[in-house]
Design a protein around this motif. Sequence first.
Motif, short mmCIF file in Angstrom:
data_model
loop_
_atom_site.label_atom_id
_atom_site.label_comp_id
_atom_site.label_asym_id
_atom_site.label_seq_id
_atom_site.Cartn_x
_atom_site.Cartn_y
_atom_site.Cartn_z
N PRO A 171 0.81 -1.23 0.00
CA PRO A 171 0.00 0.00 0.00
C PRO A 171 0.84 1.28 0.00
O PRO A 171 0.41 2.30 -0.54
N LEU A 172 2.03 1.22 0.59
CA LEU A 172 2.90 2.39 0.59
C LEU A 172 3.35 2.72 -0.82
O LEU A 172 3.43 3.91 -1.20
N ALA A 173 3.69 1.68 -1.59
CA ALA A 173 4.08 1.92 -2.97
C ALA A 173 2.94 2.54 -3.76
O ALA A 173 3.14 3.45 -4.58
N ARG A 174 1.74 2.08 -3.51
CA ARG A 174 0.58 2.66 -4.18
C ARG A 174 0.33 4.09 -3.71
O ARG A 174 -0.10 4.94 -4.49
N GLU A 175 0.62 4.35 -2.45
CA GLU A 175 0.47 5.70 -1.92
C GLU A 175 1.36 6.67 -2.69
O GLU A 175 0.96 7.81 -2.99
N GLY A 176 2.59 6.23 -2.99
CA GLY A 176 3.51 7.08 -3.75
C GLY A 176 2.97 7.39 -5.13
O GLY A 176 3.09 8.52 -5.61
N LEU A 177 2.38 6.39 -5.78
CA LEU A 177 1.81 6.62 -7.11
C LEU A 177 0.60 7.54 -7.05
O LEU A 177 0.40 8.40 -7.92
N ASN A 178 -0.22 7.37 -6.03
CA ASN A 178 -1.38 8.26 -5.86
C ASN A 178 -0.93 9.70 -5.62
O ASN A 178 -1.53 10.64 -6.15
N LEU A 179 0.12 9.85 -4.82
CA LEU A 179 0.66 11.18 -4.56
C LEU A 179 1.18 11.80 -5.84
O LEU A 179 0.94 12.99 -6.12
N ALA A 180 1.88 11.00 -6.64
CA ALA A 180 2.39 11.50 -7.92
C ALA A 180 1.25 11.96 -8.82
O ALA A 180 1.37 12.97 -9.53
N SER A 181 0.15 11.23 -8.78
CA SER A 181 -1.01 11.62 -9.59
C SER A 181 -1.58 12.95 -9.13
O SER A 181 -1.92 13.82 -9.95
N ARG A 182 -1.65 13.14 -7.83
CA ARG A 182 -2.15 14.41 -7.28
C ARG A 182 -1.24 15.58 -7.67
O ARG A 182 -1.70 16.66 -8.05
N ILE A 183 0.07 15.35 -7.57
CA ILE A 183 1.03 16.40 -7.91
C ILE A 183 0.93 16.75 -9.38
O ILE A 183 0.95 17.93 -9.77
N SER A 184 0.84 15.73 -10.23
CA SER A 184 0.74 15.97 -11.68
C SER A 184 -0.53 16.75 -12.02
O SER A 184 -0.53 17.63 -12.89
N ALA A 185 -1.63 16.42 -11.33
CA ALA A 185 -2.89 17.13 -11.57
C ALA A 185 -2.76 18.60 -11.19
O ALA A 185 -3.25 19.49 -11.92
N LEU A 186 -2.07 18.88 -10.08
CA LEU A 186 -1.89 20.26 -9.66
C LEU A 186 -0.98 21.00 -10.64
O LEU A 186 -1.23 22.17 -10.99
N SER A 187 0.06 20.32 -11.12
CA SER A 187 0.96 20.94 -12.09
C SER A 187 0.21 21.26 -13.37
O SER A 187 0.37 22.34 -13.97
N SER A 188 -0.62 20.34 -13.81
CA SER A 188 -1.40 20.56 -15.02
C SER A 188 -2.38 21.72 -14.83
O SER A 188 -2.56 22.56 -15.74
N ALA A 189 -2.99 21.82 -13.66
CA ALA A 189 -3.92 22.92 -13.39
C ALA A 189 -3.19 24.25 -13.41
O ALA A 189 -3.73 25.27 -13.89
N ALA A 190 -1.97 24.28 -12.90
CA ALA A 190 -1.20 25.53 -12.89
C ALA A 190 -0.87 25.96 -14.30
O ALA A 190 -0.90 27.16 -14.62
N ARG A 191 -0.55 25.00 -15.16
CA ARG A 191 -0.24 25.36 -16.56
C ARG A 191 -1.50 25.87 -17.27
O ARG A 191 -1.43 26.80 -18.08
N LYS A 192 -2.61 25.24 -16.98
CA LYS A 192 -3.85 25.65 -17.64
C LYS A 192 -4.32 27.03 -17.16
O LYS A 192 -5.07 27.72 -17.87
N ALA A 193 -3.87 27.43 -15.96
CA ALA A 193 -4.29 28.73 -15.40
C ALA A 193 -3.61 29.89 -16.11
O ALA A 193 -3.97 31.05 -15.88
#
Length: 285
Positions: A171-193
Amino acid sequence: MAHDLPGWVAELTDPRRAQTLEELADRLVPLAEHAIDVSRRLQTLLNELNDPFRREALYGRVDRLKSRAAEALDEIAAEIGASGESRIEKIWAEWVERGGGAAEPDTARAQELRRRLESDVVPVLTRQQQEVATQVAARTSTALEEATQTLLTRVEELAKAVTDLIHDVLPLAREGLNLASRISALSSAARKAGRGPVPDEMKEAGAETSRAFDEAVARLELEWAALGARSATVRAALRGAEETAFSHVTTAMTRCVEDLAPDHVKVLNEAEERANSLYDEIGNG
C-alpha cells in the motif's frame, strides 16, 4: 560532515517558493517523478523479495539439493571403489616384489595368480564395495528426505513472513503513485491557469502538496532502505537453509562411512591375507 546544498537549490525546486504559475508547474514535475521513482523502487524490491518463493524457484532449490547429494554420493562410491582397487594394486605389487611377475608378467605363475585373484579375491572386494555403497545410499536417501522436508518447512515459514511483509508495504508503494497523480494534476492545473502570479488558493494547494510529498517520500525512502536490508536477510536465510539441508545429508553420509569403515577395512585385510596365502600355494620359483 555536513552535506547542505547551496541555498539556490531550494529556490529553484521548492514549489512553495514559486512566484508564478509557470514556476509552480515546473517545480511540481520533479516531485511527481520522485514519488513515482521511489514507488517503483519499492515495487521492484517487493518483486525481488517474492521471487525466491515462486514455485519454479522452490523446485529449483530442491533439485539443487538432490543434485549436490547425488554428486557427494558418487564421490563416496568412487572412494569406496578406489579402496578396493588400491588393495588389489598393493597385492599385485607385493607379488612383483617377491619375484613372481617382475621380469615375466605373463608367466604361468603370474597368470595363475591373476586367475586366482579374480576368482577368490576380487569378487569378495566387489561384494563388499557394493554392500557399503548400498548402505551409504540408503542412509543418504533417508537423510535427503529429512533434509528436503526441513528445507520445505523453513521456506514455507519464511514465505508466510515475506507475504505478510509484502502486504504491509505494497500500500505504501501505491500511496507514492497516488501522490504523484495528485502532484501531476496540480501541475497541469497551474499550466492551464496561464501566466502570472500564483493565486492564493493554488499557493495553498502547492504548499499542502509539498508537505504531503516531504512526509510521504521520507517514509517511502525509509521503507525502501529497510526493505532492502530485509531482502538481503531473506536471501541469506534461504542460502543458509539450503546449506544446512546439504550439511545434514553429508553428515549422515560421513557417519555412515565411519560406522561401516571397521568392517570394510576388515574385509580388505582378509582379502589381502587370502592373497598372501595364494603366494604360498602358487609358489615363487
